[in-house]
Motif scaffolding. Sequence first.
Motif, mmCIF file in Angstrom:
data_model
loop_
_atom_site.group_PDB
_atom_site.id
_atom_site.type_symbol
_atom_site.label_atom_id
_atom_site.label_comp_id
_atom_site.label_asym_id
_atom_site.label_seq_id
_atom_site.Cartn_x
_atom_site.Cartn_y
_atom_site.Cartn_z
ATOM 1 N N ASP A 54 0.853 -1.188 0.000
ATOM 2 C CA ASP A 54 0.000 0.000 0.000
ATOM 3 C C ASP A 54 0.888 1.236 0.000
ATOM 4 O O ASP A 54 1.556 1.540 0.995
ATOM 5 N N ALA A 55 0.908 1.948 -1.097
ATOM 6 C CA ALA A 55 1.761 3.143 -1.225
ATOM 7 C C ALA A 55 1.122 4.389 -0.654
ATOM 8 O O ALA A 55 1.666 5.488 -0.792
ATOM 9 N N GLY A 56 -0.054 4.235 -0.029
ATOM 10 C CA GLY A 56 -0.687 5.360 0.644
ATOM 11 C C GLY A 56 -1.086 6.465 -0.311
ATOM 12 O O GLY A 56 -1.749 6.234 -1.313
ATOM 13 N N LYS A 57 -0.640 7.686 -0.021
ATOM 14 C CA LYS A 57 -1.015 8.843 -0.833
ATOM 15 C C LYS A 57 -0.190 8.976 -2.111
ATOM 16 O O LYS A 57 -0.427 9.879 -2.920
ATOM 17 N N THR A 58 0.755 8.074 -2.285
ATOM 18 C CA THR A 58 1.620 8.138 -3.462
ATOM 19 C C THR A 58 0.818 7.990 -4.759
ATOM 20 O O THR A 58 -0.137 7.227 -4.829
ATOM 21 N N VAL A 59 1.250 8.744 -5.778
ATOM 22 C CA VAL A 59 0.720 8.606 -7.132
ATOM 23 C C VAL A 59 1.767 7.873 -7.959
ATOM 24 O O VAL A 59 2.940 8.243 -7.963
ATOM 25 N N LEU A 60 1.329 6.814 -8.625
ATOM 26 C CA LEU A 60 2.246 5.992 -9.407
ATOM 27 C C LEU A 60 2.171 6.387 -10.883
ATOM 28 O O LEU A 60 1.081 6.572 -11.428
ATOM 29 N N THR A 61 3.317 6.525 -11.514
ATOM 30 C CA THR A 61 3.401 6.739 -12.967
ATOM 31 C C THR A 61 4.356 5.694 -13.536
ATOM 32 O O THR A 61 5.066 5.014 -12.790
ATOM 33 N N PRO A 62 4.404 5.546 -14.852
ATOM 34 C CA PRO A 62 5.474 4.711 -15.414
ATOM 35 C C PRO A 62 6.830 5.276 -15.002
ATOM 36 O O PRO A 62 6.978 6.483 -14.767
ATOM 37 N N PHE A 514 8.208 1.702 -12.291
ATOM 38 C CA PHE A 514 7.313 2.744 -11.812
ATOM 39 C C PHE A 514 8.100 3.893 -11.191
ATOM 40 O O PHE A 514 9.233 3.730 -10.745
ATOM 41 N N CYS A 515 7.447 5.040 -11.175
ATOM 42 C CA CYS A 515 7.931 6.215 -10.443
ATOM 43 C C CYS A 515 6.867 6.597 -9.432
ATOM 44 O O CYS A 515 5.681 6.676 -9.774
ATOM 45 N N GLU A 516 7.275 6.820 -8.198
ATOM 46 C CA GLU A 516 6.357 7.255 -7.150
ATOM 47 C C GLU A 516 6.434 8.775 -7.006
ATOM 48 O O GLU A 516 7.510 9.330 -6.779
ATOM 49 N N LEU A 517 5.288 9.440 -7.145
ATOM 50 C CA LEU A 517 5.207 10.887 -6.948
ATOM 51 C C LEU A 517 4.416 11.189 -5.685
ATOM 52 O O LEU A 517 3.451 10.486 -5.359
#
Length: 576
Positions: A54-62, A514-517
């Motif tokens: 669970d990455a929580g509030k993180t937004v995942l992008t390629p 993935f990149c986590e923003l």
Amino acid sequence: MAVDLIIKASSIITMDPDNPRAEAVAVDTSTGLISAVGSFSELQEAHSDAQVHDAGKTVLTPGLIDPHSHPALSGLSTQSPAHWIAPYVGFPTFDDVTAYFTKVNAETPAGVPVAFNGLDRILHNAPELTNTILDNYFPDRPVIVIDNSGHEVYFNTANIQLLGWADGKPPADPVGARYGRNEDGTSNGRAYESAALLVAASKVLASLATHPLAPIAQWYKLMATNGITSTSEHTYASNQFKAYVAMAMAPDSPLRISLYHMSIEPDCADPIAIPVPDTKLKKQGIKLWADGSPWVGTIAASFPYLDNDTTKNANIPLGPGGEGMMNYNRAQLDEILDKLTPTGYQMAFHCNGDVGMDIVLDAYEHALSKHGLMGTDHRWRIEHLGACRKDQFERAARLGVCLSMSPFQFIYWGDLLDGTMFESSIGSQWQAVGDAFKSGASVTFHNDGSVSPPIPLLNWQAMVTRQTASGKVHGENQAISLEDAMKAHTVNAAFQLGRDHEVGSITPGKLADFCELSTDPFLVDPHKLTDLVKVEGTWLSGKRIDLDAFLAQVEAMDPSEHKDLPAQSHASKKCC
């Protein structure tokens, strides 16, 4: 496909037009592939035994992609034990540079050579250095200062003595290069172009070879810290082979590398047997140069520089340089492309000036037609494109030629380009990304490390707002959408590197990169994007990258077989 991991995020920006947003992604970590993308409840129900992250509030992008870089050279040029003095990494003026010279000299043990990289005579408003100028800061130790353009190196008297030049006089000028000389024939502490630069800097560079892979690993870390998971080596030479293989073999290596072999290498057309999967390291193309750099006045352009103190201090010929600034004439280009096209490798041409682009497109069209490639999926590229125009982009699109553009030229030099270096009608339109996207060609962004720091999010911000580092706006008509800006570092970049079947979007069957923003970039003021959105980590093949572990893995490698790498790599440095 087995699923043993489900990654849940506040939102997933997939860059897949058929499924643009999702809540979760299912991964088979044994293969490193994405199995499914969708809602968390659906994926959990379908794969109830899978571990959940669970990455929580993180937004995942390629994972982000920089499709034109120089990781080995960048690390060796800028990371310890070298010193990076570019204006945009903390040294905005020449006074800042000279203060740092004094600091380094005081803090470095006596007699130990020192290397600096990144002097920019235009941005620093600096003179063309000589040995006598550098002697004021370094009277005893050998010192080299590499110009940010990559076309010149400056050095002090102690370096001349270290080189053993009889009576302080340089050797004969190499072909295509030269040494700076005083009227009596002695060195003035300058060398121009690669062949002379390498000789003048050789002794100091050799002293930096304590563990040549360590600074390269630091540059890999810097790229990963900014969200990058795939990139290129756009001036690959065979002497870099062992280094890139070693980096790829590190279990936590954070980057996939695509190699573009320099056309000036005798073996540039030869395939390479690489002892690692090509998903990690592969030879993709061949790199060629049309013209030079806007920062030293060597672009093939139809327009002149403006006559003022900035251009005079940088010793820039006002021009216009036109075809005279081309590295090859048209007949030579045809001969080179005739030889290289049958290899099947992708071509990639460095080009900044509008005259240069016309000539490259003419040569490309001739070669594509002659070799039966017109209308095929060849993906030939042109790099940088600072002064190039709408009609040229449209012609490139018709030929199937890809455009890899350089937002950093606008970000850091834009205020000078517009009205100081060039007329506003030209300078404000520098990096005309709006016209490029409208042309229908595949458009990407790159940072050309170490010419600029590898920060994709800053490229997004600048090309959406057309604001430079100072906050000034130039060429608002060339602004693009955030969606297009993101494509330039994801799906389009994967396409240009020939990795679109592997990476670039969060799509079933592709590698789980993935990149986590920290925040959704679509929900923030684009003028403040880099302040409000941070990269929090990257993943490769379904594994979250541990950068500290990676650095330790590289540090544990035997450095002895890489001892010549610093000098060899600097021989190929060329600027955007």
